[in-house]
Design a protein around this motif. Structure first.
Motif, PDB file in Angstrom:
ATOM      1  N   ALA A   5      33.990 -50.790  -9.668  1.00  0.00           N
ATOM      2  CA  ALA A   5      32.741 -50.025  -9.825  1.00  0.00           C
ATOM      3  C   ALA A   5      31.817 -50.317  -8.648  1.00  0.00           C
ATOM      4  O   ALA A   5      31.193 -49.414  -8.090  1.00  0.00           O
ATOM      5  CB  ALA A   5      32.075 -50.387 -11.139  1.00  0.00           C
ATOM      6  N   ALA A   6      31.747 -51.606  -8.275  1.00  0.00           N
ATOM      7  CA  ALA A   6      30.873 -51.977  -7.156  1.00  0.00           C
ATOM      8  C   ALA A   6      31.389 -51.412  -5.841  1.00  0.00           C
ATOM      9  O   ALA A   6      30.613 -51.026  -4.977  1.00  0.00           O
ATOM     10  CB  ALA A   6      30.760 -53.494  -7.071  1.00  0.00           C
ATOM     11  N   LEU A   7      32.711 -51.346  -5.699  1.00  0.00           N
ATOM     12  CA  LEU A   7      33.280 -50.784  -4.458  1.00  0.00           C
ATOM     13  C   LEU A   7      32.867 -49.321  -4.299  1.00  0.00           C
ATOM     14  O   LEU A   7      32.504 -48.893  -3.215  1.00  0.00           O
ATOM     15  CB  LEU A   7      34.811 -50.885  -4.474  1.00  0.00           C
ATOM     16  CG  LEU A   7      35.415 -52.199  -3.994  1.00  0.00           C
ATOM     17  CD1 LEU A   7      36.911 -52.217  -4.245  1.00  0.00           C
ATOM     18  CD2 LEU A   7      35.136 -52.449  -2.517  1.00  0.00           C
ATOM     19  N   SER A   8      32.922 -48.579  -5.404  1.00  0.00           N
ATOM     20  CA  SER A   8      32.520 -47.168  -5.248  1.00  0.00           C
ATOM     21  C   SER A   8      31.015 -47.020  -5.120  1.00  0.00           C
ATOM     22  O   SER A   8      30.543 -45.997  -4.644  1.00  0.00           O
ATOM     23  CB  SER A   8      33.072 -46.277  -6.359  1.00  0.00           C
ATOM     24  OG  SER A   8      33.294 -46.975  -7.524  1.00  0.00           O
ATOM     25  N   ALA A   9      30.265 -48.077  -5.529  1.00  0.00           N
ATOM     26  CA  ALA A   9      28.806 -48.004  -5.391  1.00  0.00           C
ATOM     27  C   ALA A   9      28.335 -48.486  -4.016  1.00  0.00           C
ATOM     28  O   ALA A   9      27.154 -48.407  -3.704  1.00  0.00           O
ATOM     29  CB  ALA A   9      28.156 -48.839  -6.473  1.00  0.00           C
ATOM     30  N   MET A  10      29.267 -49.005  -3.211  1.00  0.00           N
ATOM     31  CA  MET A  10      28.886 -49.512  -1.883  1.00  0.00           C
ATOM     32  C   MET A  10      28.302 -48.402  -1.033  1.00  0.00           C
ATOM     33  O   MET A  10      28.742 -47.257  -1.117  1.00  0.00           O
ATOM     34  CB  MET A  10      30.130 -50.060  -1.168  1.00  0.00           C
ATOM     35  CG  MET A  10      30.218 -51.561  -1.199  1.00  0.00           C
ATOM     36  SD  MET A  10      31.881 -52.137  -0.766  1.00  0.00           S
ATOM     37  CE  MET A  10      32.203 -51.296   0.746  1.00  0.00           C
ATOM     38  N   GLU A  11      27.297 -48.764  -0.237  1.00  0.00           N
ATOM     39  CA  GLU A  11      26.647 -47.758   0.605  1.00  0.00           C
ATOM     40  C   GLU A  11      27.629 -47.207   1.637  1.00  0.00           C
ATOM     41  O   GLU A  11      28.354 -47.978   2.264  1.00  0.00           O
ATOM     42  CB  GLU A  11      25.461 -48.403   1.314  1.00  0.00           C
ATOM     43  CG  GLU A  11      24.263 -47.500   1.390  1.00  0.00           C
ATOM     44  CD  GLU A  11      23.048 -48.248   1.888  1.00  0.00           C
ATOM     45  OE1 GLU A  11      22.623 -47.967   3.001  1.00  0.00           O
ATOM     46  OE2 GLU A  11      22.570 -49.128   1.144  1.00  0.00           O
ATOM     47  N   GLN A  65      25.562 -54.771 -10.339  1.00  0.00           N
ATOM     48  CA  GLN A  65      26.496 -53.986  -9.521  1.00  0.00           C
ATOM     49  C   GLN A  65      26.023 -53.935  -8.069  1.00  0.00           C
ATOM     50  O   GLN A  65      26.821 -53.965  -7.154  1.00  0.00           O
ATOM     51  CB  GLN A  65      26.594 -52.581 -10.102  1.00  0.00           C
ATOM     52  CG  GLN A  65      27.707 -51.779  -9.457  1.00  0.00           C
ATOM     53  CD  GLN A  65      28.013 -50.549 -10.251  1.00  0.00           C
ATOM     54  OE1 GLN A  65      28.476 -50.629 -11.374  1.00  0.00           O
ATOM     55  NE2 GLN A  65      27.738 -49.400  -9.678  1.00  0.00           N
ATOM     56  N   ALA A 122      27.997 -55.178  -4.907  1.00  0.00           N
ATOM     57  CA  ALA A 122      28.294 -54.243  -3.818  1.00  0.00           C
ATOM     58  C   ALA A 122      27.917 -54.851  -2.470  1.00  0.00           C
ATOM     59  O   ALA A 122      28.636 -54.683  -1.480  1.00  0.00           O
ATOM     60  CB  ALA A 122      27.555 -52.923  -4.044  1.00  0.00           C
ATOM     61  N   LEU A 137      30.486 -57.394  -1.619  1.00  0.00           N
ATOM     62  CA  LEU A 137      31.739 -56.719  -1.300  1.00  0.00           C
ATOM     63  C   LEU A 137      31.741 -56.120   0.105  1.00  0.00           C
ATOM     64  O   LEU A 137      32.758 -56.133   0.785  1.00  0.00           O
ATOM     65  CB  LEU A 137      32.007 -55.612  -2.319  1.00  0.00           C
ATOM     66  CG  LEU A 137      32.740 -56.068  -3.575  1.00  0.00           C
ATOM     67  CD1 LEU A 137      32.706 -54.982  -4.629  1.00  0.00           C
ATOM     68  CD2 LEU A 137      34.179 -56.435  -3.260  1.00  0.00           C
ATOM     69  N   HIS A 168      38.899 -46.510  -2.871  1.00  0.00           N
ATOM     70  CA  HIS A 168      37.812 -46.769  -3.815  1.00  0.00           C
ATOM     71  C   HIS A 168      36.523 -46.038  -3.494  1.00  0.00           C
ATOM     72  O   HIS A 168      35.724 -45.777  -4.372  1.00  0.00           O
ATOM     73  CB  HIS A 168      37.558 -48.276  -3.918  1.00  0.00           C
ATOM     74  CG  HIS A 168      38.668 -48.989  -4.621  1.00  0.00           C
ATOM     75  ND1 HIS A 168      38.814 -48.990  -5.976  1.00  0.00           N
ATOM     76  CD2 HIS A 168      39.733 -49.688  -4.138  1.00  0.00           C
ATOM     77  CE1 HIS A 168      39.892 -49.669  -6.322  1.00  0.00           C
ATOM     78  NE2 HIS A 168      40.476 -50.104  -5.220  1.00  0.00           N
ATOM     79  N   GLN A 169      36.290 -45.706  -2.224  1.00  0.00           N
ATOM     80  CA  GLN A 169      35.050 -44.984  -1.916  1.00  0.00           C
ATOM     81  C   GLN A 169      35.293 -43.487  -1.775  1.00  0.00           C
ATOM     82  O   GLN A 169      34.518 -42.684  -2.259  1.00  0.00           O
ATOM     83  CB  GLN A 169      34.416 -45.538  -0.640  1.00  0.00           C
ATOM     84  CG  GLN A 169      33.672 -46.838  -0.884  1.00  0.00           C
ATOM     85  CD  GLN A 169      32.384 -46.902  -0.096  1.00  0.00           C
ATOM     86  OE1 GLN A 169      32.399 -46.895   1.124  1.00  0.00           O
ATOM     87  NE2 GLN A 169      31.260 -46.956  -0.797  1.00  0.00           N
TER      88      GLN A 169
END
Ligand SMILES: [Zn+2]
Lengths: 154, 208
Positions: free
Chosen positions: A47-53, B137, B141, B144, B164-165
């Motif tokens: 979830a955090a990976l897809s939320a990364m900027e 989160q 992030a 990460l 993932h992105q």
């Protein structure tokens, strides 16, 4: 209960909601805190990976790119027969008119110098041809634009 | 079918006809259609270029170059994949070509790596002292972002970002990187495992 812990691949697949072969894992994760925690950790990580900027450029790349594109020459499409038929129809109409009204025209142009007459006819034809060409070009442009917006709107 | 799979089953007839329409328009000389292609694929191209090219100053030229190549070879596109995947592949190959030309490894710069290690240690220290606290989160992030940059071999970084992105499927990633689908899957499993270990080692030692 399955005795061994789930493999890391299986833990990831479960966190990704992908299919894991076999049934034993279901009973296992209900009783094994270590595996359940690992799946939860992976879920949080995904979830955090897809939320990364996401990275962006400071300037508008679209404008930059379009400004550098080479000028495109439109591919020649097969010539349409419509202008040819319109031309034939126009010439036939003119021919019939001259044939029917020929005598009246002769009367009308009796006193006019032949040089002057040629000049008048040439000018009229040139203006007509240019006007037709422009109308056709405008029509084509509008149709292309219309087709493009219709398609992008759907 | 499982949601994780449904999300990634992108390649369908709607895409083909959309792609076909845009490509035909560009070939007829419609620059606005090419602008649409740029808008649709820019995110993916920028991700690939940022992940693979360490020199920030060269990235813009590479993106420009990617789209010039796509524009000039659009007539050769056979609709065997999504147009975005095809553009992504051009981006990936352009980056590899650049790295090869500059005799660079597909690696973050030494400075960046050192900086990354510092940042990671800082994050880990921070969370060692508050192991009880659940990470938000946003915090995760941030950690990460650094951890992904530290992944080695560097191709792992690109794969993680694409999966993932950008939410691409294993097959699409294979198409872009010219890696067999099985290899993509395998690399991704390893990369995720490394990421988890790297992140959690600092503040949740008991889980490892
Ligand atoms: Zn277990």
């Amino acid at each position: 209960m399955k005795q061994e812990h789930l493999s890391d691949d299986e833990l990831q697949q479960l966190a990704l909601e992908q299919e894991v072969p076999g049934q034993q894992w279901e009973a296992h994760i209900q009783q094994c805190a270590k595996c359940a925690t690992a799946i939860a950790d992976y879920r949080a990580m995904f979830a955090a990976l897809s939320a990364m900027e996401k990275p962006v450029f400071n300037l508008d790349m679209e404008i930059q790119i379009l400004s550098k594109l080479p000028v495109v020459t439109t591919a020649k499409r097969p010539a349409s027969h419509l202008p040819m038929w319109l031309g034939i129809a126009a010439i036939t109409m003119a021919g019939i008119t001259v044939w029917v009204m020929g005598n009246y025209f002769k009367e009308l142009l009796k006193g006019v110098d032949s040089m002057m007459l040629c000049l008048l006819v040439a000018t009229a034809i040139t203006i007509t041809v240019l006007q037709c060409r422009e109308m056709l070009a405008t029509y084509r442009k509008k149709m292309e634009l219309l087709k493009f917006y219709q398609k992008t709107a759907t | 079918m499982l949601p994780g799979l449904i999300k990634r089953m992108h390649f369908n007839h709607r895409h083909i006809s959309e792609d076909q329409y845009l490509v035909n328009q560009v070939l007829k000389g419609n620059q606005q259609a090419f602008a649409s292609i740029v808008r649709q694929t820019e995110g993916l191209v920028v991700q690939i270029v940022f992940k693979m090219i360490p020199a920030a100053g060269d990235r813009q030229d590479i993106v420009q170059d990617v789209y010039l190549k796509a524009f000039s070879s659009l007539a050769a596109f056979k609709f065997q994949s999504k147009l975005s995947t095809w553009v992504g592949k051009i981006a990936y190959n352009s980056c590899l070509h650049y790295l090869e030309k500059k005799k660079l490894m597909f690696l973050p710069g030494a400075d960046e790596q050192e900086n990354g290690l510092d940042q990671l240690n800082k994050h880990q220290e921070l969370f060692q002292h508050s192991a009880e606290k659940a990470l938000s989160q946003k915090e995760l992030a941030a950690i990460l972002t650094t951890a992904v940059r530290m992944l080695s071999p560097p191709v792992y970084q690109t794969l993680i970002i694409l999966y993932h992105q950008e939410e691409l499927s294993y097959a699409e990633i294979g198409e872009i990187t010219s890696l067999p689908e099985g290899t993509v899957k395998n690399y991704l499993f390893r990369a995720r495992k490394a990421l988890r270990q790297q992140i959690l080692s600092g503040y949740k030692k008991e889980d490892l």
